[in-house]
Design a protein around this motif. Structure first.
Motif, PDB file in Angstrom:
ATOM      1  N   GLY A 183       0.802  -1.212   0.000  1.00 57.48           N
ATOM      2  CA  GLY A 183       0.000   0.000   0.000  1.00 57.48           C
ATOM      3  C   GLY A 183       0.833   1.259   0.000  1.00 57.48           C
ATOM      4  O   GLY A 183       0.424   2.285  -0.554  1.00 57.48           O
ATOM      5  N   ASN A 184       2.009   1.203   0.612  1.00 54.59           N
ATOM      6  CA  ASN A 184       2.887   2.373   0.604  1.00 54.59           C
ATOM      7  C   ASN A 184       3.384   2.676  -0.803  1.00 54.59           C
ATOM      8  O   ASN A 184       3.263   3.809  -1.294  1.00 54.59           O
ATOM      9  CB  ASN A 184       4.060   2.153   1.562  1.00 54.59           C
ATOM     10  CG  ASN A 184       3.693   2.425   3.001  1.00 54.59           C
ATOM     11  OD1 ASN A 184       3.273   3.510   3.353  1.00 54.59           O
ATOM     12  ND2 ASN A 184       3.831   1.407   3.846  1.00 54.59           N
ATOM     13  N   LEU A 185       3.947   1.670  -1.483  1.00 52.98           N
ATOM     14  CA  LEU A 185       4.457   1.912  -2.830  1.00 52.98           C
ATOM     15  C   LEU A 185       3.338   2.169  -3.834  1.00 52.98           C
ATOM     16  O   LEU A 185       3.586   2.725  -4.911  1.00 52.98           O
ATOM     17  CB  LEU A 185       5.331   0.741  -3.286  1.00 52.98           C
ATOM     18  CG  LEU A 185       6.689   0.627  -2.600  1.00 52.98           C
ATOM     19  CD1 LEU A 185       7.542  -0.448  -3.264  1.00 52.98           C
ATOM     20  CD2 LEU A 185       7.445   1.956  -2.591  1.00 52.98           C
ATOM     21  N   SER A 186       2.110   1.799  -3.492  1.00 47.88           N
ATOM     22  CA  SER A 186       0.984   2.145  -4.364  1.00 47.88           C
ATOM     23  C   SER A 186       0.905   3.647  -4.582  1.00 47.88           C
ATOM     24  O   SER A 186       0.460   4.114  -5.635  1.00 47.88           O
ATOM     25  CB  SER A 186      -0.331   1.648  -3.749  1.00 47.88           C
ATOM     26  OG  SER A 186      -0.366   0.247  -3.661  1.00 47.88           O
ATOM     27  N   ALA A 187       1.343   4.428  -3.587  1.00 50.48           N
ATOM     28  CA  ALA A 187       1.306   5.884  -3.704  1.00 50.48           C
ATOM     29  C   ALA A 187       2.275   6.402  -4.750  1.00 50.48           C
ATOM     30  O   ALA A 187       2.100   7.510  -5.279  1.00 50.48           O
ATOM     31  CB  ALA A 187       1.621   6.519  -2.349  1.00 50.48           C
ATOM     32  N   ALA A 219       3.921  16.199  -0.583  1.00 53.33           N
ATOM     33  CA  ALA A 219       2.583  16.469  -1.113  1.00 53.33           C
ATOM     34  C   ALA A 219       1.692  15.258  -0.851  1.00 53.33           C
ATOM     35  O   ALA A 219       2.100  14.115  -1.069  1.00 53.33           O
ATOM     36  CB  ALA A 219       2.660  16.770  -2.609  1.00 53.33           C
ATOM     37  N   GLU A 220       0.483  15.502  -0.422  1.00 56.52           N
ATOM     38  CA  GLU A 220      -0.436  14.414  -0.091  1.00 56.52           C
ATOM     39  C   GLU A 220      -0.988  13.746  -1.345  1.00 56.52           C
ATOM     40  O   GLU A 220      -1.464  14.407  -2.264  1.00 56.52           O
ATOM     41  CB  GLU A 220      -1.598  14.949   0.740  1.00 56.52           C
ATOM     42  CG  GLU A 220      -2.598  13.884   1.163  1.00 56.52           C
ATOM     43  CD  GLU A 220      -3.731  14.445   1.994  1.00 56.52           C
ATOM     44  OE1 GLU A 220      -4.458  13.638   2.597  1.00 56.52           O
ATOM     45  OE2 GLU A 220      -3.888  15.684   2.031  1.00 56.52           O
ATOM     46  N   ALA A 252     -11.712   1.809   0.921  1.00 58.00           N
ATOM     47  CA  ALA A 252     -10.932   2.272   2.056  1.00 58.00           C
ATOM     48  C   ALA A 252     -10.012   3.373   1.548  1.00 58.00           C
ATOM     49  O   ALA A 252      -9.543   3.327   0.407  1.00 58.00           O
ATOM     50  CB  ALA A 252     -10.126   1.130   2.668  1.00 58.00           C
ATOM     51  N   VAL A 253      -9.781   4.362   2.389  1.00 58.15           N
ATOM     52  CA  VAL A 253      -9.019   5.540   1.958  1.00 58.15           C
ATOM     53  C   VAL A 253      -7.852   5.775   2.903  1.00 58.15           C
ATOM     54  O   VAL A 253      -8.012   5.774   4.133  1.00 58.15           O
ATOM     55  CB  VAL A 253      -9.925   6.788   1.926  1.00 58.15           C
ATOM     56  CG1 VAL A 253      -9.117   8.009   1.469  1.00 58.15           C
ATOM     57  CG2 VAL A 253     -11.119   6.572   1.004  1.00 58.15           C
ATOM     58  N   VAL A 254      -6.666   5.955   2.323  1.00 56.21           N
ATOM     59  CA  VAL A 254      -5.484   6.338   3.090  1.00 56.21           C
ATOM     60  C   VAL A 254      -4.740   7.421   2.322  1.00 56.21           C
ATOM     61  O   VAL A 254      -4.872   7.544   1.107  1.00 56.21           O
ATOM     62  CB  VAL A 254      -4.532   5.141   3.355  1.00 56.21           C
ATOM     63  CG1 VAL A 254      -5.218   4.059   4.159  1.00 56.21           C
ATOM     64  CG2 VAL A 254      -3.991   4.586   2.050  1.00 56.21           C
ATOM     65  N   SER A 255      -3.970   8.210   3.040  1.00 57.95           N
ATOM     66  CA  SER A 255      -3.144   9.247   2.409  1.00 57.95           C
ATOM     67  C   SER A 255      -1.682   8.916   2.605  1.00 57.95           C
ATOM     68  O   SER A 255      -1.267   8.456   3.679  1.00 57.95           O
ATOM     69  CB  SER A 255      -3.450  10.624   3.006  1.00 57.95           C
ATOM     70  OG  SER A 255      -4.702  11.104   2.566  1.00 57.95           O
ATOM     71  N   ARG A 256      -0.919   9.154   1.574  1.00 53.36           N
ATOM     72  CA  ARG A 256       0.515   8.926   1.572  1.00 53.36           C
ATOM     73  C   ARG A 256       1.197  10.058   0.803  1.00 53.36           C
ATOM     74  O   ARG A 256       0.539  10.934   0.239  1.00 53.36           O
ATOM     75  CB  ARG A 256       0.848   7.576   0.894  1.00 53.36           C
ATOM     76  CG  ARG A 256       0.469   6.325   1.692  1.00 53.36           C
ATOM     77  CD  ARG A 256       1.218   6.349   2.953  1.00 53.36           C
ATOM     78  NE  ARG A 256       1.315   5.108   3.692  1.00 53.36           N
ATOM     79  CZ  ARG A 256       0.782   4.957   4.883  1.00 53.36           C
ATOM     80  NH1 ARG A 256       0.014   5.888   5.397  1.00 53.36           N
ATOM     81  NH2 ARG A 256       1.017   3.857   5.591  1.00 53.36           N
ATOM     82  N   SER A 257       2.516  10.026   0.750  1.00 54.91           N
ATOM     83  CA  SER A 257       3.283  10.901  -0.128  1.00 54.91           C
ATOM     84  C   SER A 257       4.281  10.025  -0.874  1.00 54.91           C
ATOM     85  O   SER A 257       4.492   8.870  -0.522  1.00 54.91           O
ATOM     86  CB  SER A 257       4.003  11.998   0.670  1.00 54.91           C
ATOM     87  OG  SER A 257       4.910  11.424   1.614  1.00 54.91           O
ATOM     88  N   ALA A 258       4.887  10.577  -1.910  1.00 58.37           N
ATOM     89  CA  ALA A 258       5.839   9.801  -2.710  1.00 58.37           C
ATOM     90  C   ALA A 258       6.871  10.744  -3.314  1.00 58.37           C
ATOM     91  O   ALA A 258       6.620  11.939  -3.482  1.00 58.37           O
ATOM     92  CB  ALA A 258       5.118   9.029  -3.808  1.00 58.37           C
TER      93      ALA A 258
END
Length: 392
Positions: free
Chosen positions: A98-102, A162-163, A369-375
């Motif tokens: 899920g992290n690298l999905s961002a 950036a989100e 399901a919703v999550v916010s990450r940065s990349a």
């Protein structure tokens, strides 16, 4: 020629890093492809460091991603994720990161695989090919490039960014399911299953298929409080072995492996094992004090045999879904608030996640399901692989 040169990009997504490739630069034969990717990351490494490769010697940094244009009308790109074992010659393609999905959306935009506005918000429709699931990434744009600078803070990452909002659509549905995937939201048909684990005992667990297949247990099942950090867990070989035994038996119960031994040898990445407990005060890995009134519960997750330094993105998705449904190990501790959100503490800080779920004809349906990450793009160019040895 002494070496192969393969176009690649090194990217951070959320609290993970990995080597990203376009599908057309890699061998089509899966065995040849995996041999090449193992050598690129520096696995297997009997020293556990991956010094002679791009892997970072941890489960959060020993990862590869492959992206291509999608032939599906409902998707822009197809995305494959590989969890690379550090000390064995195994790449587990059974789950998602899920992290690298961002980072998939920004990578696809930079590589010209999708069209995006010069400014504003780009929407990238991602087909997660490992699991057969849709992810929608909302990527901010500036002057024709994915925006990377911003004030979005993500615990576990030293710098703001950036989100990027990720929507995991129908994370428990069976559309696109392959033979390596679990069936249904609760593959065993119950929300709490008792696992009889030799050498450990009877363990009450929620076996849930959302984000990644995940096994949730109460921290007390491992004799823990739930506020442990990596230094408290990872040096304890006996504890790690007990955790792996629970995870492996969970894999068998979910229909993902024929035996616990097979799950340990061939499927180290999924299902994940997470443990939860009631909200408590603790000091995060960066020294920040976490107060019980800031969170609804504490959660920790294992990844590739070690306690994760923060929380996997798919683990956050699974936790959000489990919290949204009554009578799971998670929701019995902390049901979501009126806004549908749940706040939890992890080793590096806190995170807020949410899921949309409703009951229909006696079954629970999860819309998203919703999550916010940065990349961020860390390095671009080519990776060099010796022609001699395992690749040639």
């Amino acid at each position: 020629m002494q070496r192969l040169k393969i176009p690649a990009v090194y990217m951070r997504g959320g609290t993970s890093k990995g080597v990203f490739f376009r599908a057309d630069v890699l061998p089509q034969d899966p065995l040849a492809r995996d041999q090449l990717l193992l050598r690129i990351t520096g696995s297997p490494d009997r020293y556990g460091k991956q010094i002679d490769g791009m892997g970072g010697g941890t489960s959060s940094t020993s990862k590869v991603v492959i992206v291509s244009r999608s032939a599906r009308a409902d998707s822009d790109v197809d995305y494959w994720f590989g969890a690379v074992s550090i000390d064995t010659a195994v790449i587990d393609w059974s789950g998602n990161c899920g992290n690298l999905s961002a980072a998939v959306g920004p990578f696809a935009i930079n590589e010209g695989l999708v069209d995006a506005p010069a400014n504003g918000m780009a929407t990238v429709r991602i087909w997660q090919a490992n699991l057969g699931k849709h992810i929608i990434a909302h990527v901010p744009m500036h002057d024709g490039e994915p925006l990377e600078a911003g004030d979005f803070e993500l615990d576990g990452i030293a710098f703001s960014g950036a989100e990027i909002k990720l929507e995991f659509i129908d994370p428990a549905g069976d559309e696109g399911k392959n033979e390596a995937s679990a069936s249904g939201l609760f593959p065993t048909g119950v929300r709490i299953q008792t696992l009889d684990v030799p050498g450990v005992g009877a363990i009450r667990a929620t076996l849930i298929n959302a984000g990644n297949p995940t096994v949730f247990i109460d921290a007390s099942s491992l004799g823990l409080s739930g506020i442990e950090l990596q230094a408290d867990i990872n040096p304890d070989r006996s504890l790690l072995d007990r955790a792996e035994a629970i995870r492996a038996h969970g894999a068998v119960a979910m229909g993902l492996s024929a035996s616990a031994d097979e799950a340990t040898r061939l499927r180290p990445a999924t299902p994940k094992l997470a443990f939860v407990a009631r909200a408590a005060s603790y000091v995060a890995s960066d020294g920040k004090a976490i107060r019980p009134d800031e969170i609804d519960l504490v959660a920790r997750i294992f990844s590739m045999g070690q306690l994760h330094h923060a929380m996997t993105g798919t683990g956050a998705v699974a936790l959000a879904v489990a919290a949204a449904i009554p009578d799971t190990i998670v929701s019995l501790i902390a049901p979501p608030g009126p806004d549908g959100l749940v706040r939890f503490g992890h080793p590096s800080g806190t995170l807020t996640v949410g899921a949309e779920a409703h009951e229909e004809n006696g079954a629970w349906i999860v819309t998203k399901a919703v999550v916010s990450r940065s990349a961020r793009r860390l390095m671009e160019g080519v990776v060099c692989v010796p022609v001699t040895g395992s690749v040639g």
